[in-house]
Motif scaffolding. Structure first.
Motif, PDB file in Angstrom:
ATOM      1  N   VAL A  42     -22.103  29.726 -84.837  1.00  0.00           N
ATOM      2  CA  VAL A  42     -22.333  30.380 -83.549  1.00  0.00           C
ATOM      3  C   VAL A  42     -23.650  29.900 -82.951  1.00  0.00           C
ATOM      4  CG1 VAL A  42     -22.691  32.573 -82.362  1.00  0.00           C
ATOM      5  CG2 VAL A  42     -21.003  32.410 -84.206  1.00  0.00           C
ATOM      6  N   PHE A  43     -24.709  29.947 -83.750  1.00  0.00           N
ATOM      7  CA  PHE A  43     -26.007  29.521 -83.255  1.00  0.00           C
ATOM      8  C   PHE A  43     -26.046  28.016 -82.998  1.00  0.00           C
ATOM      9  CE2 PHE A  43     -27.369  33.613 -85.051  1.00  0.00           C
ATOM     10  CZ  PHE A  43     -28.188  34.070 -84.019  1.00  0.00           C
ATOM     11  N   LEU A  44     -25.286  27.253 -83.749  1.00  0.00           N
ATOM     12  CA  LEU A  44     -25.233  25.805 -83.543  1.00  0.00           C
ATOM     13  C   LEU A  44     -24.722  25.480 -82.149  1.00  0.00           C
ATOM     14  CD1 LEU A  44     -25.443  22.918 -84.750  1.00  0.00           C
ATOM     15  CD2 LEU A  44     -23.064  23.156 -85.469  1.00  0.00           C
ATOM     16  N   GLY A  45     -23.677  26.184 -81.726  1.00  0.00           N
ATOM     17  CA  GLY A  45     -23.129  25.924 -80.403  1.00  0.00           C
ATOM     18  C   GLY A  45     -23.881  26.609 -79.287  1.00  0.00           C
ATOM     19  N   ARG A  46     -24.561  27.708 -79.622  1.00  0.00           N
ATOM     20  CA  ARG A  46     -25.142  28.578 -78.602  1.00  0.00           C
ATOM     21  C   ARG A  46     -26.254  27.917 -77.800  1.00  0.00           C
ATOM     22  NH1 ARG A  46     -25.886  30.934 -74.941  1.00  0.00           N
ATOM     23  NH2 ARG A  46     -26.058  33.158 -74.515  1.00  0.00           N
ATOM     24  N   SER A  47     -26.939  26.936 -78.368  1.00  0.00           N
ATOM     25  CA  SER A  47     -28.058  26.281 -77.660  1.00  0.00           C
ATOM     26  C   SER A  47     -27.870  24.777 -77.529  1.00  0.00           C
ATOM     27  CB  SER A  47     -29.375  26.587 -78.386  1.00  0.00           C
ATOM     28  OG  SER A  47     -29.683  27.961 -78.367  1.00  0.00           O
ATOM     29  N   LEU A  48     -26.615  24.335 -77.534  1.00  0.00           N
ATOM     30  CA  LEU A  48     -26.348  22.896 -77.466  1.00  0.00           C
ATOM     31  C   LEU A  48     -26.826  22.252 -76.172  1.00  0.00           C
ATOM     32  CD1 LEU A  48     -22.822  22.212 -79.043  1.00  0.00           C
ATOM     33  CD2 LEU A  48     -25.019  21.226 -79.706  1.00  0.00           C
ATOM     34  N   GLN A  49     -27.091  23.070 -75.161  1.00  0.00           N
ATOM     35  CA  GLN A  49     -27.566  22.485 -73.909  1.00  0.00           C
ATOM     36  C   GLN A  49     -28.898  21.764 -74.077  1.00  0.00           C
ATOM     37  OE1 GLN A  49     -27.718  25.677 -74.685  1.00  0.00           O
ATOM     38  NE2 GLN A  49     -29.187  26.860 -73.463  1.00  0.00           N
ATOM     39  N   TRP A  50     -29.703  22.203 -75.037  1.00  0.00           N
ATOM     40  CA  TRP A  50     -31.042  21.608 -75.174  1.00  0.00           C
ATOM     41  C   TRP A  50     -31.014  20.179 -75.699  1.00  0.00           C
ATOM     42  CZ3 TRP A  50     -32.933  24.534 -71.939  1.00  0.00           C
ATOM     43  CH2 TRP A  50     -32.889  25.920 -72.001  1.00  0.00           C
ATOM     44  N   PRO A  51     -30.325  19.870 -76.810  1.00  0.00           N
ATOM     45  CA  PRO A  51     -30.311  18.459 -77.228  1.00  0.00           C
ATOM     46  C   PRO A  51     -29.588  17.553 -76.238  1.00  0.00           C
ATOM     47  CG  PRO A  51     -28.838  19.767 -78.612  1.00  0.00           C
ATOM     48  CD  PRO A  51     -29.645  20.732 -77.799  1.00  0.00           C
ATOM     49  N   ILE A  52     -28.599  18.087 -75.538  1.00  0.00           N
ATOM     50  CA  ILE A  52     -27.896  17.265 -74.548  1.00  0.00           C
ATOM     51  C   ILE A  52     -28.823  16.937 -73.376  1.00  0.00           C
ATOM     52  CG2 ILE A  52     -26.011  17.257 -72.869  1.00  0.00           C
ATOM     53  CD1 ILE A  52     -24.382  18.880 -74.899  1.00  0.00           C
ATOM     54  N   SER A  53     -29.490  17.955 -72.866  1.00  0.00           N
ATOM     55  CA  SER A  53     -30.449  17.734 -71.780  1.00  0.00           C
ATOM     56  C   SER A  53     -31.598  16.848 -72.249  1.00  0.00           C
ATOM     57  CB  SER A  53     -30.984  19.081 -71.285  1.00  0.00           C
ATOM     58  OG  SER A  53     -31.981  18.913 -70.301  1.00  0.00           O
ATOM     59  N   GLY A  54     -32.080  17.087 -73.477  1.00  0.00           N
ATOM     60  CA  GLY A  54     -33.170  16.283 -74.006  1.00  0.00           C
ATOM     61  C   GLY A  54     -32.802  14.819 -74.144  1.00  0.00           C
ATOM     62  N   THR A  55     -31.553  14.550 -74.528  1.00  0.00           N
ATOM     63  CA  THR A  55     -31.093  13.167 -74.620  1.00  0.00           C
ATOM     64  C   THR A  55     -31.191  12.472 -73.270  1.00  0.00           C
ATOM     65  OG1 THR A  55     -29.596  13.645 -76.471  1.00  0.00           O
ATOM     66  CG2 THR A  55     -29.091  11.716 -75.120  1.00  0.00           C
ATOM     67  N   GLY A  56     -30.758  13.169 -72.215  1.00  0.00           N
ATOM     68  CA  GLY A  56     -30.855  12.597 -70.878  1.00  0.00           C
ATOM     69  C   GLY A  56     -32.293  12.323 -70.470  1.00  0.00           C
ATOM     70  N   THR A  57     -33.192  13.232 -70.833  1.00  0.00           N
ATOM     71  CA  THR A  57     -34.605  13.059 -70.491  1.00  0.00           C
ATOM     72  C   THR A  57     -35.187  11.843 -71.195  1.00  0.00           C
ATOM     73  OG1 THR A  57     -34.833  15.465 -70.259  1.00  0.00           O
ATOM     74  CG2 THR A  57     -36.853  14.189 -70.453  1.00  0.00           C
ATOM     75  N   SER A  58     -34.924  11.709 -72.489  1.00  0.00           N
ATOM     76  CA  SER A  58     -35.452  10.571 -73.247  1.00  0.00           C
ATOM     77  C   SER A  58     -34.889   9.250 -72.743  1.00  0.00           C
ATOM     78  CB  SER A  58     -35.139  10.735 -74.735  1.00  0.00           C
ATOM     79  OG  SER A  58     -36.089  11.544 -75.372  1.00  0.00           O
ATOM     80  N   LEU A  59     -33.606   9.224 -72.443  1.00  0.00           N
ATOM     81  CA  LEU A  59     -33.010   7.975 -71.961  1.00  0.00           C
ATOM     82  C   LEU A  59     -33.615   7.564 -70.625  1.00  0.00           C
ATOM     83  CD1 LEU A  59     -29.245   8.527 -72.886  1.00  0.00           C
ATOM     84  CD2 LEU A  59     -30.917   7.054 -74.035  1.00  0.00           C
ATOM     85  N   ALA A  60     -33.868   8.541 -69.761  1.00  0.00           N
ATOM     86  CA  ALA A  60     -34.514   8.217 -68.486  1.00  0.00           C
ATOM     87  C   ALA A  60     -35.907   7.656 -68.719  1.00  0.00           C
ATOM     88  CB  ALA A  60     -34.584   9.470 -67.605  1.00  0.00           C
ATOM     89  N   ALA A  61     -36.655   8.259 -69.645  1.00  0.00           N
ATOM     90  CA  ALA A  61     -38.011   7.778 -69.935  1.00  0.00           C
ATOM     91  C   ALA A  61     -37.984   6.370 -70.521  1.00  0.00           C
ATOM     92  CB  ALA A  61     -38.713   8.741 -70.877  1.00  0.00           C
ATOM     93  N   LEU A  62     -37.062   6.117 -71.439  1.00  0.00           N
ATOM     94  CA  LEU A  62     -37.001   4.801 -72.088  1.00  0.00           C
ATOM     95  C   LEU A  62     -36.572   3.700 -71.124  1.00  0.00           C
ATOM     96  CD1 LEU A  62     -35.387   5.672 -75.541  1.00  0.00           C
ATOM     97  CD2 LEU A  62     -37.680   4.728 -75.179  1.00  0.00           C
ATOM     98  N   ILE A  77     -45.260   4.211 -75.135  1.00  0.00           N
ATOM     99  CA  ILE A  77     -44.106   4.508 -74.291  1.00  0.00           C
ATOM    100  C   ILE A  77     -42.874   4.791 -75.139  1.00  0.00           C
ATOM    101  CG2 ILE A  77     -43.465   2.066 -73.973  1.00  0.00           C
ATOM    102  CD1 ILE A  77     -43.003   4.918 -71.436  1.00  0.00           C
ATOM    103  N   VAL A  78     -42.698   4.044 -76.217  1.00  0.00           N
ATOM    104  CA  VAL A  78     -41.543   4.269 -77.089  1.00  0.00           C
ATOM    105  C   VAL A  78     -41.646   5.631 -77.765  1.00  0.00           C
ATOM    106  CG1 VAL A  78     -40.314   3.451 -79.139  1.00  0.00           C
ATOM    107  CG2 VAL A  78     -41.174   1.807 -77.470  1.00  0.00           C
ATOM    108  N   GLY A  79     -42.809   5.934 -78.325  1.00  0.00           N
ATOM    109  CA  GLY A  79     -42.971   7.196 -79.036  1.00  0.00           C
ATOM    110  C   GLY A  79     -42.872   8.406 -78.139  1.00  0.00           C
ATOM    111  N   ASN A  80     -43.560   8.375 -77.007  1.00  0.00           N
ATOM    112  CA  ASN A  80     -43.571   9.544 -76.133  1.00  0.00           C
ATOM    113  C   ASN A  80     -42.271   9.724 -75.369  1.00  0.00           C
ATOM    114  OD1 ASN A  80     -46.400  10.957 -76.018  1.00  0.00           O
ATOM    115  ND2 ASN A  80     -46.815   8.775 -76.223  1.00  0.00           N
ATOM    116  N   ALA A  81     -41.583   8.630 -75.066  1.00  0.00           N
ATOM    117  CA  ALA A  81     -40.275   8.757 -74.429  1.00  0.00           C
ATOM    118  C   ALA A  81     -39.285   9.432 -75.365  1.00  0.00           C
ATOM    119  CB  ALA A  81     -39.758   7.382 -74.009  1.00  0.00           C
ATOM    120  N   LEU A  82     -39.287   9.039 -76.643  1.00  0.00           N
ATOM    121  CA  LEU A  82     -38.388   9.681 -77.600  1.00  0.00           C
ATOM    122  C   LEU A  82     -38.815  11.119 -77.858  1.00  0.00           C
ATOM    123  CD1 LEU A  82     -35.899   9.129 -79.356  1.00  0.00           C
ATOM    124  CD2 LEU A  82     -37.443   8.525 -81.222  1.00  0.00           C
ATOM    125  N   MET A  83     -40.103  11.382 -77.784  1.00  0.00           N
ATOM    126  CA  MET A  83     -40.621  12.716 -78.052  1.00  0.00           C
ATOM    127  C   MET A  83     -40.094  13.751 -77.068  1.00  0.00           C
ATOM    128  SD  MET A  83     -42.601  14.282 -80.195  1.00  0.00           S
ATOM    129  CE  MET A  83     -42.757  16.069 -80.216  1.00  0.00           C
TER     130      MET A  83
END
Length: 258
Positions: free
Chosen positions: A95-115, A54-60
């Protein structure tokens, strides 16, 4: 520059998801994936194995979403914005650093919900003191993976047809060797060396140390190594983007077609 390109990223996010489709579509899918692996592990190895998984896959889950940057960066070619980036004085990396920032932000929310939602159901309890540390570790994992993803994105910017192959292969490799499903020591030593070059390995180790009740010094030490590895990948991504820019200008192919 990061701020302005991030505004485009969040506009893309609003176009792709509503709160309903994100919650019941993406989040539901990721929670189902985590549950599948955990139930399978509990069937084979018992409750202790379920806690490990659960710890590994939630963070994944934040890793999977952060690596979407590999595919979304190639969208710039289809949108016709690469020539503008080449002509602009701004560094393409930012430019590219900011251009896809939605993914790590959304991913953080997903992992926190799983954990914090699935974790207690499978034997992972959280004290009040552990929660903020766990949040920081998830954020660092999403960001560190995002930096690695930027490097991969620079590699495939001239070969957009393989973008999904590269991102999928990258997260499957991480899932296999970084301690998500089995300990890193399960693999031959040379595989372990590969794992050490991936931020997830160290940050997942820090999260496992936290859930096992280890001291703060150990958790912070492992997290610092993971952050350092992630920043190294950001530096490599910067070199790759700069190389693409120089080559495009030198050859006259502003869209980096060669």
């Amino acid at each position: 520059m990061v701020r302005h390109s991030a505004a485009n990223a969040f506009a893309d996010m609003r176009a792709v998801y509503t709160w309903k489709t994100w919650t019941f579509g993406w989040l539901g899918r990721m929670l189902a994936q985590v549950t599948f692996f955990v139930l399978l592990g509990r069937l084979v190895g018992g409750p202790d194995q379920a806690k490990y998984l659960i710890v590994g896959n939630a963070l994944m889950t934040c890793v999977i979403e952060s690596l979407t940057v590999v595919a979304s960066s190639t969208w710039e070619r289809a949108a016709g914005t690469l020539p503008l980036l080449a002509a602009a004085p701004a560094k393409p990396t930012w430019v590219f650093l900011g251009r896809s920032l939605q993914w790590p932000i959304s991913g953080t929310g997903t992992s926190l919900a799983a954990l914090f939602v699935l974790g207690p159901a499978f034997g992972v309890g959280w004290s009040a003191a552990q929660v903020p540390i766990a949040v920081v570790l998830v954020v660092l994992t999403a960001v560190g993976t995002y930096f690695l993803g930027l490097f991969l994105a620079a590699l495939v910017l001239n070969a957009g047809s393989v973008r999904n192959v590269v991102s999928n292969a990258a997260y499957l490799l991480m899932m296999a060797v970084c301690g998500v499903q089995v300990p890193v020591g399960y693999w031959p030593e040379w595989v372990g060396w590969i794992a050490q070059a991936i931020p997830l390995t160290h940050l997942l180790g820090a999260l496992r140390s936290l859930t096992d009740g280890a001291g703060l010094a150990r958790v912070c030490g492992e997290a610092a190594v993971g952050l350092l590895v992630g920043l190294t990948w950001l530096g490599a991504a910067h070199l790759m983007f700069e190389s693409l820019l120089r080559r495009g200008r030198r050859s006259g192919t502003i869209d980096f077609a060669s």
